[in-house]
Design a protein around this motif. Structure first.
Motif, PDB file in Angstrom:
ATOM      1  N   GLU A   1      52.099  80.765 113.050  1.00 39.78           N
ATOM      2  CA  GLU A   1      53.130  80.870 112.025  1.00 39.78           C
ATOM      3  C   GLU A   1      52.982  79.779 110.969  1.00 39.78           C
ATOM      4  O   GLU A   1      52.825  78.605 111.297  1.00 39.78           O
ATOM      5  CB  GLU A   1      54.510  80.767 112.687  1.00 39.78           C
ATOM      6  N   HIS A   2      53.024  80.210 109.714  1.00 41.55           N
ATOM      7  CA  HIS A   2      52.987  79.232 108.629  1.00 41.55           C
ATOM      8  C   HIS A   2      54.196  78.303 108.681  1.00 41.55           C
ATOM      9  O   HIS A   2      54.209  77.276 108.009  1.00 41.55           O
ATOM     10  CB  HIS A   2      52.919  79.941 107.280  1.00 41.55           C
ATOM     11  N   GLY A   3      55.204  78.675 109.441  1.00 45.09           N
ATOM     12  CA  GLY A   3      56.356  77.803 109.657  1.00 45.09           C
ATOM     13  C   GLY A   3      56.045  76.667 110.619  1.00 45.09           C
ATOM     14  O   GLY A   3      56.941  76.170 111.299  1.00 45.09           O
ATOM     15  N   ARG A   4      54.763  76.309 110.732  1.00 50.44           N
ATOM     16  CA  ARG A   4      54.281  75.094 111.393  1.00 50.44           C
ATOM     17  C   ARG A   4      54.389  75.131 112.915  1.00 50.44           C
ATOM     18  O   ARG A   4      54.646  74.115 113.550  1.00 50.44           O
ATOM     19  CB  ARG A   4      54.983  73.848 110.821  1.00 50.44           C
ATOM     20  N   ARG A   5      54.124  76.325 113.490  1.00 52.89           N
ATOM     21  CA  ARG A   5      54.127  76.389 114.946  1.00 52.89           C
ATOM     22  C   ARG A   5      53.313  77.591 115.425  1.00 52.89           C
ATOM     23  O   ARG A   5      53.023  78.514 114.655  1.00 52.89           O
ATOM     24  CB  ARG A   5      55.555  76.479 115.481  1.00 52.89           C
ATOM     25  N   VAL A   6      52.975  77.555 116.709  1.00 51.15           N
ATOM     26  CA  VAL A   6      52.345  78.684 117.394  1.00 51.15           C
ATOM     27  C   VAL A   6      53.310  79.121 118.485  1.00 51.15           C
ATOM     28  O   VAL A   6      53.812  78.293 119.258  1.00 51.15           O
ATOM     29  CB  VAL A   6      50.986  78.283 118.006  1.00 51.15           C
ATOM     30  N   THR A   7      53.584  80.422 118.547  1.00 50.81           N
ATOM     31  CA  THR A   7      54.593  80.917 119.492  1.00 50.81           C
ATOM     32  C   THR A   7      54.052  82.028 120.378  1.00 50.81           C
ATOM     33  O   THR A   7      53.034  82.657 120.071  1.00 50.81           O
ATOM     34  CB  THR A   7      55.832  81.455 118.751  1.00 50.81           C
TER      35      THR A   7
ATOM     36  N   ALA B   1      60.593  85.841 110.407  1.00 54.81           N
ATOM     37  CA  ALA B   1      59.469  85.718 111.322  1.00 54.81           C
ATOM     38  C   ALA B   1      58.784  84.361 111.214  1.00 54.81           C
ATOM     39  O   ALA B   1      57.650  84.211 111.657  1.00 54.81           O
ATOM     40  CB  ALA B   1      58.468  86.834 111.052  1.00 54.81           C
ATOM     41  N   ASN B   2      59.478  83.393 110.611  1.00 56.15           N
ATOM     42  CA  ASN B   2      58.922  82.043 110.446  1.00 56.15           C
ATOM     43  C   ASN B   2      57.566  82.086 109.743  1.00 56.15           C
ATOM     44  O   ASN B   2      56.669  81.328 110.075  1.00 56.15           O
ATOM     45  CB  ASN B   2      58.811  81.333 111.802  1.00 56.15           C
ATOM     46  N   TYR B   3      57.457  82.987 108.782  1.00 54.31           N
ATOM     47  CA  TYR B   3      56.236  83.151 107.996  1.00 54.31           C
ATOM     48  C   TYR B   3      55.019  83.363 108.896  1.00 54.31           C
ATOM     49  O   TYR B   3      53.996  82.684 108.777  1.00 54.31           O
ATOM     50  CB  TYR B   3      56.028  81.971 107.054  1.00 54.31           C
ATOM     51  N   ALA B   4      55.141  84.321 109.813  1.00 55.57           N
ATOM     52  CA  ALA B   4      54.049  84.639 110.733  1.00 55.57           C
ATOM     53  C   ALA B   4      52.796  85.042 109.969  1.00 55.57           C
ATOM     54  O   ALA B   4      52.865  85.762 108.964  1.00 55.57           O
ATOM     55  CB  ALA B   4      54.475  85.773 111.663  1.00 55.57           C
ATOM     56  N   ASN B   5      51.651  84.574 110.455  1.00 58.54           N
ATOM     57  CA  ASN B   5      50.375  84.942 109.863  1.00 58.54           C
ATOM     58  C   ASN B   5      49.563  85.706 110.903  1.00 58.54           C
ATOM     59  O   ASN B   5      49.879  86.820 111.230  1.00 58.54           O
ATOM     60  CB  ASN B   5      49.649  83.692 109.353  1.00 58.54           C
ATOM     61  N   GLY B   6      48.531  85.097 111.476  1.00 58.38           N
ATOM     62  CA  GLY B   6      47.686  85.776 112.445  1.00 58.38           C
ATOM     63  C   GLY B   6      48.360  85.931 113.802  1.00 58.38           C
ATOM     64  O   GLY B   6      49.129  85.072 114.220  1.00 58.38           O
TER      65      GLY B   6
ATOM     66  N   SER C   1      50.001  74.433 108.967  1.00 56.18           N
ATOM     67  CA  SER C   1      50.510  75.814 108.911  1.00 56.18           C
ATOM     68  C   SER C   1      49.528  76.694 109.669  1.00 56.18           C
ATOM     69  O   SER C   1      48.598  77.234 109.083  1.00 56.18           O
ATOM     70  CB  SER C   1      50.673  76.299 107.461  1.00 56.18           C
ATOM     71  N   PRO C   2      49.709  76.816 110.998  1.00 55.02           N
ATOM     72  CA  PRO C   2      48.796  77.626 111.802  1.00 55.02           C
ATOM     73  C   PRO C   2      48.524  78.983 111.165  1.00 55.02           C
ATOM     74  O   PRO C   2      49.441  79.674 110.724  1.00 55.02           O
ATOM     75  CB  PRO C   2      49.542  77.754 113.134  1.00 55.02           C
TER      76      PRO C   2
ATOM     77  N   ASN D   1      55.848  77.537  98.093  1.00 53.82           N
ATOM     78  CA  ASN D   1      57.010  78.195  98.690  1.00 53.82           C
ATOM     79  C   ASN D   1      56.876  79.714  98.742  1.00 53.82           C
ATOM     80  O   ASN D   1      57.868  80.416  98.922  1.00 53.82           O
ATOM     81  CB  ASN D   1      58.274  77.830  97.914  1.00 53.82           C
ATOM     82  N   TYR D   2      55.643  80.225  98.610  1.00 52.06           N
ATOM     83  CA  TYR D   2      55.436  81.672  98.612  1.00 52.06           C
ATOM     84  C   TYR D   2      55.197  82.216 100.014  1.00 52.06           C
ATOM     85  O   TYR D   2      55.812  83.188 100.425  1.00 52.06           O
ATOM     86  CB  TYR D   2      54.263  82.033  97.702  1.00 52.06           C
ATOM     87  N   SER D   3      54.308  81.595 100.759  1.00 52.69           N
ATOM     88  CA  SER D   3      54.012  82.078 102.109  1.00 52.69           C
ATOM     89  C   SER D   3      54.387  81.033 103.157  1.00 52.69           C
ATOM     90  O   SER D   3      53.770  80.940 104.215  1.00 52.69           O
ATOM     91  CB  SER D   3      52.531  82.445 102.230  1.00 52.69           C
ATOM     92  N   GLY D   4      55.405  80.281 102.854  1.00 50.34           N
ATOM     93  CA  GLY D   4      55.900  79.251 103.751  1.00 50.34           C
ATOM     94  C   GLY D   4      56.827  78.332 102.991  1.00 50.34           C
ATOM     95  O   GLY D   4      57.234  78.631 101.854  1.00 50.34           O
ATOM     96  N   ASP D   5      57.166  77.219 103.596  1.00 50.92           N
ATOM     97  CA  ASP D   5      57.991  76.215 102.927  1.00 50.92           C
ATOM     98  C   ASP D   5      57.109  75.044 102.521  1.00 50.92           C
ATOM     99  O   ASP D   5      56.394  74.475 103.355  1.00 50.92           O
ATOM    100  CB  ASP D   5      59.099  75.717 103.868  1.00 50.92           C
ATOM    101  N   LYS D   6      57.154  74.699 101.254  1.00 45.34           N
ATOM    102  CA  LYS D   6      56.308  73.633 100.755  1.00 45.34           C
ATOM    103  C   LYS D   6      56.581  72.342 101.529  1.00 45.34           C
ATOM    104  O   LYS D   6      57.735  71.969 101.772  1.00 45.34           O
ATOM    105  CB  LYS D   6      56.554  73.405  99.269  1.00 45.34           C
ATOM    106  N   GLY D   7      55.518  71.703 101.948  1.00 36.08           N
ATOM    107  CA  GLY D   7      55.679  70.494 102.734  1.00 36.08           C
ATOM    108  C   GLY D   7      54.460  69.596 102.653  1.00 36.08           C
ATOM    109  O   GLY D   7      53.449  69.938 102.025  1.00 36.08           O
ATOM    110  N   LYS D   8      54.553  68.474 103.314  1.00 33.64           N
ATOM    111  CA  LYS D   8      53.484  67.487 103.298  1.00 33.64           C
ATOM    112  C   LYS D   8      52.598  67.655 104.518  1.00 33.64           C
ATOM    113  O   LYS D   8      53.073  67.808 105.638  1.00 33.64           O
ATOM    114  CB  LYS D   8      54.086  66.084 103.291  1.00 33.64           C
TER     115      LYS D   8
END
Length: 327
Positions: free
Chosen positions: A112-118, A94-99, A140-141, A164-171
């Protein structure tokens, strides 16, 4: 205003058990004004628990009589059928979906914590509404609401890319901001840039106010902004509510009277659950849960059933009010 932790707290609950009597002692009026929202013959119900690591983003589908929520570390979204109680996987990965929320056409919109809104279309396909701003990836929206003019408003803190727990670690390449997106034109603007770590957000019933949780403030606060008449910008940002030491709201939603229902938690035991704040900024009610609540929404056929997700459980409570459309 400040919520004083010296008020009488609910007993700590190690493991949830349903109340054996009415009224449910987990539901407390901190102010007499909350009494009219309490249903005497209603108690907190546990709908599902187990196998989840950290839940978020409940959204109710009245046309299908089901609830969808996120289990972020497991990178999935789950579905609970209101009429049968059956729980199944709604989407994985789910691309680390949040709200999540629904737009005015009934489509699922997800931060999505996967750096997008869908947006999930009627046929199940996924449309990426936004994944970058001015050529840089979003952080991370975290949470999202849709206004009556179809504009999409969302918060973008760095929580999901911090590890790396609720998404992918990034800058992080963008400041922490609150965005407004016009899906018709694809144009995005920064609605608020003065929130240290924007988290939950929601509109007042008349959409003249936007509330935003600032998880980066110390102590944590809920800020409020005036919404322009054309609903394109915010102004006059100020602190609406200041939490007690070690306390913090997460997801928030308004009822039709303008009360703010906040998924709430604290370092100390006894305040985990939902805190209800009046339009004047006064804490008036509390719903106790066995662990910190992460988010909530109103649902049910009459929008009078409050759905609450915690770290590892999903709960509900019938209340004597209704959530605003889209809540």
């Amino acid at each position: 205003m400040t919520f004083l932790a010296s008020a009488a707290a609910s007993p700590a609950v190690a493991a949830w058990e349903p109340s054996i009597r009415y009224p449910d002692p987990a539901i407390r009026a901190l102010d007499q004004s909350f009494s009219k929202y309490m249903v005497f013959f209603a108690a907190v119900e546990q709908l599902y628990a187990g196998g989840m690591r950290y839940t978020e983003g409940p959204v109710y589908f009245g046309d299908g009589r089901y609830l969808v929520w996120s289990d972020i570390p497991n990178n999935r979204m789950l579905k609970w059928e209101e009429e049968t109680g059956v729980v199944s996987v709604f989407r994985q990965p789910a691309n680390y979906a949040n709200g999540s929320t629904r737009d005015r056409q009934g489509r699922l919109v997800t931060a999505e914590h996967g750096r997008r809104v869908t947006r999930t279309e009627y046929d199940g396909t996924i449309t990426v509404l936004m994944d970058a701003f001015e050529g840089k990836p979003l952080n991370s929206p975290n949470d999202v609401v849709v206004a009556s003019d179809d504009s999409v408003w969302f918060t973008d803190p760095p929580f999901g890319i911090a590890g790396n727990y609720s998404g992918d670690k990034g800058k992080s390449e963008l400041p922490n901001s609150v965005y407004r997106l016009d899906p018709a034109t694809g144009q995005a603007t920064i609605a608020a840039s003065d929130v240290a770590a924007p988290n939950g957000l929601c509109f007042s019933p008349d959409e003249k106010r936007l509330y935003i949780v600032d998880s980066g403030a110390r102590p944590v606060t809920v800020r409020v902004y005036d919404v322009s008449d054309d609903r394109t910008s915010l102004s006059n940002g100020r602190v609406f509510f200041t939490c007690g030491e070690g306390e913090a709201p997460d997801g928030i939603r308004c009822d039709v009277d303008g009360n703010l229902w906040c998924a709430y938690g604290a370092v100390k035991e006894g305040w985990d659950g939902v805190l209800v704040i009046s339009p004047e900024g006064k804490a008036i009610g509390h719903i106790g849960l066995p662990e910190r609540a992460a988010n909530l929404c109103f649902g049910g056929p009459k929008r009078n059933r409050l759905f609450m997700v915690t770290g590892r459980g999903v709960y509900s409570l019938y209340v004597n009010t209704q959530g605003v459309p889209g809540s």
